[in-house]
Design a protein around this motif. Structure first.
Motif, PDB file in Angstrom:
ATOM      1  N   UNK A 199     108.723  39.049  33.962  1.00 46.14           N
ATOM      2  CA  UNK A 199     109.298  37.722  34.083  1.00 46.14           C
ATOM      3  C   UNK A 199     108.665  36.699  33.156  1.00 46.14           C
ATOM      4  N   UNK A 200     108.960  35.423  33.443  1.00 46.95           N
ATOM      5  CA  UNK A 200     108.521  34.319  32.592  1.00 46.95           C
ATOM      6  C   UNK A 200     107.200  33.741  33.095  1.00 46.95           C
ATOM      7  N   UNK A 201     106.275  33.505  32.176  1.00 44.58           N
ATOM      8  CA  UNK A 201     105.000  32.914  32.530  1.00 44.58           C
ATOM      9  C   UNK A 201     104.436  32.164  31.327  1.00 44.58           C
ATOM     10  N   UNK A 202     103.435  31.308  31.617  1.00 42.97           N
ATOM     11  CA  UNK A 202     102.769  30.541  30.577  1.00 42.97           C
ATOM     12  C   UNK A 202     101.275  30.821  30.672  1.00 42.97           C
ATOM     13  N   UNK A 203     100.630  31.073  29.555  1.00 43.36           N
ATOM     14  CA  UNK A 203      99.180  31.260  29.552  1.00 43.36           C
ATOM     15  C   UNK A 203      98.509  29.900  29.705  1.00 43.36           C
ATOM     16  N   UNK A 204      97.669  29.751  30.715  1.00 47.23           N
ATOM     17  CA  UNK A 204      96.981  28.497  30.941  1.00 47.23           C
ATOM     18  C   UNK A 204      97.013  28.096  32.401  1.00 47.23           C
ATOM     19  N   UNK A 205      96.703  26.845  32.676  1.00 49.04           N
ATOM     20  CA  UNK A 205      96.654  26.323  34.041  1.00 49.04           C
ATOM     21  C   UNK A 205      97.583  25.120  34.143  1.00 49.04           C
ATOM     22  N   UNK A 206      98.439  25.115  35.121  1.00 46.17           N
ATOM     23  CA  UNK A 206      99.385  24.014  35.305  1.00 46.17           C
ATOM     24  C   UNK A 206      98.670  22.753  35.762  1.00 46.17           C
TER      25      UNK A 206
END
Length: 304
Positions: free
Chosen positions: A169-176
């Motif tokens: 699926x979709x994800x972003x590297x880092x912290x929201x």
């Protein structure tokens, strides 16, 4: 304060005027899989199908339990030493089951994050851990990091040590970035949680009035039916949110939860009709806005 007053009015009307109910999902035969090691601020617990559980140090937690924070934090420690530090405005469900591959037994652990942020560290035993959000599934082992969901609903993953075995699926590297309380309160799963907890409070306080002779037994039966339905509605809400998951196994699990919740809701409606027929007041006139029969989630209280 104004936002809390609005929440109070919404919950008051929701609990007293709507018709709601909890699933009879099987919980009682299970053994604890973790404990609530620490907590502060507003922390709500759903344990073995009940929102009536008060948070307490070393409270046992079971598969399918939920830990929900508003302005508060909670630390979950699993039996194998794995930990979850649940941050403000978070909504987490934990689940485990034993699996066998040939002669090898393993524990499959699922951590479902519907809202918020958590710091995680896996334990030392033979546990297969996977994190799930509505948009991503992340399998890990022997690692440490931060899983979070942004205001845009995107999944963020940051590894402090180790990494992912797989990601779907979709994800972003880092912290929201942290989501503001007012915005977090509008999350459908979070709102459903508040309503389910409020309905459980209503049961407890209605029971006190029945014991004091201020209300008939039918009123308590109605309160219990409403509480069961709101809990099932909460399950229905989070299960429906998972229907966009990229994992077919998650989709199948969500569909099963939805089917069971809907059956429970229907039965609860019948129970409510029966209670009203037997003399229960659907408006709960024994309560008022100053004493609505439930606690409104806030950040004013700190527990330790």
């Amino acid at each position: 304060m104004n936002s809390l007053k609005k929440i109070s009015k919404i919950l008051f009307l929701f609990c007293l005027l709507s018709t709601f109910f909890i699933p009879a999902f099987a919980f009682s035969q299970e053994k604890p899989i973790a404990r609530l090691a620490e907590f502060s601020g507003t922390v709500l617990i759903s344990s073995q199908g009940s929102w009536g559980v008060k948070p307490a140090k070393d409270l046992p937690l079971y598969s399918m339990d939920k830990v929900v924070t508003r302005i508060g934090n909670a630390t979950i420690v699993f039996n194998d030493g794995g930990t979850l530090d649940v941050k403000n405005n978070s909504n987490v469900l934990i689940q485990e089951r034993e699996a066998e591959t040939g002669l090898v037994k393993t524990i499959e652990r699922r951590i479902l994050l519907f809202l918020g942020k958590l710091n995680f560290k896996t334990g030392k035993s033979n546990v297969e851990t996977r994190f799930e959000t509505t948009r991503a599934v992340i399998g890990i082992r022997g690692t440490e990091g931060i899983l979070s969901i942004g205001a845009d609903g995107k999944t963020y993953i940051h590894f402090i040590e180790g990494g992912a075995k797989y990601i779907l699926g979709d994800f972003v590297r880092g912290v929201a970035k942290d989501v503001r309380v007012a915005l977090a309160d509008q999350n459908p799963v979070q709102r459903a949680t508040f309503v389910a907890k409020a309905a459980e409070d209503q049961v407890r306080r209605t029971e006190q009035k029945v014991d004091a002779g201020e209300m008939p037994q039918a009123q308590l039966n109605l309160a219990k039916a409403i509480s069961k339905e709101t809990a099932a509605m909460e399950v229905l809400t989070y299960a429906e949110s998972m229907l966009i998951s990229p994992d077919e196994k998650v989709l199948e699990w969500a569909r099963q939860q939805i089917a069971t919740a809907k059956e429970t809701i229907q039965q609860a409606k019948e129970d409510q009709k029966k209670a009203i027929k037997n003399g229960a007041d659907p408006a709960f006139k024994g309560f008022n806005q100053d004493n609505p029969g439930f606690d409104v989630p806030s950040g004013q209280k700190t527990q330790s």
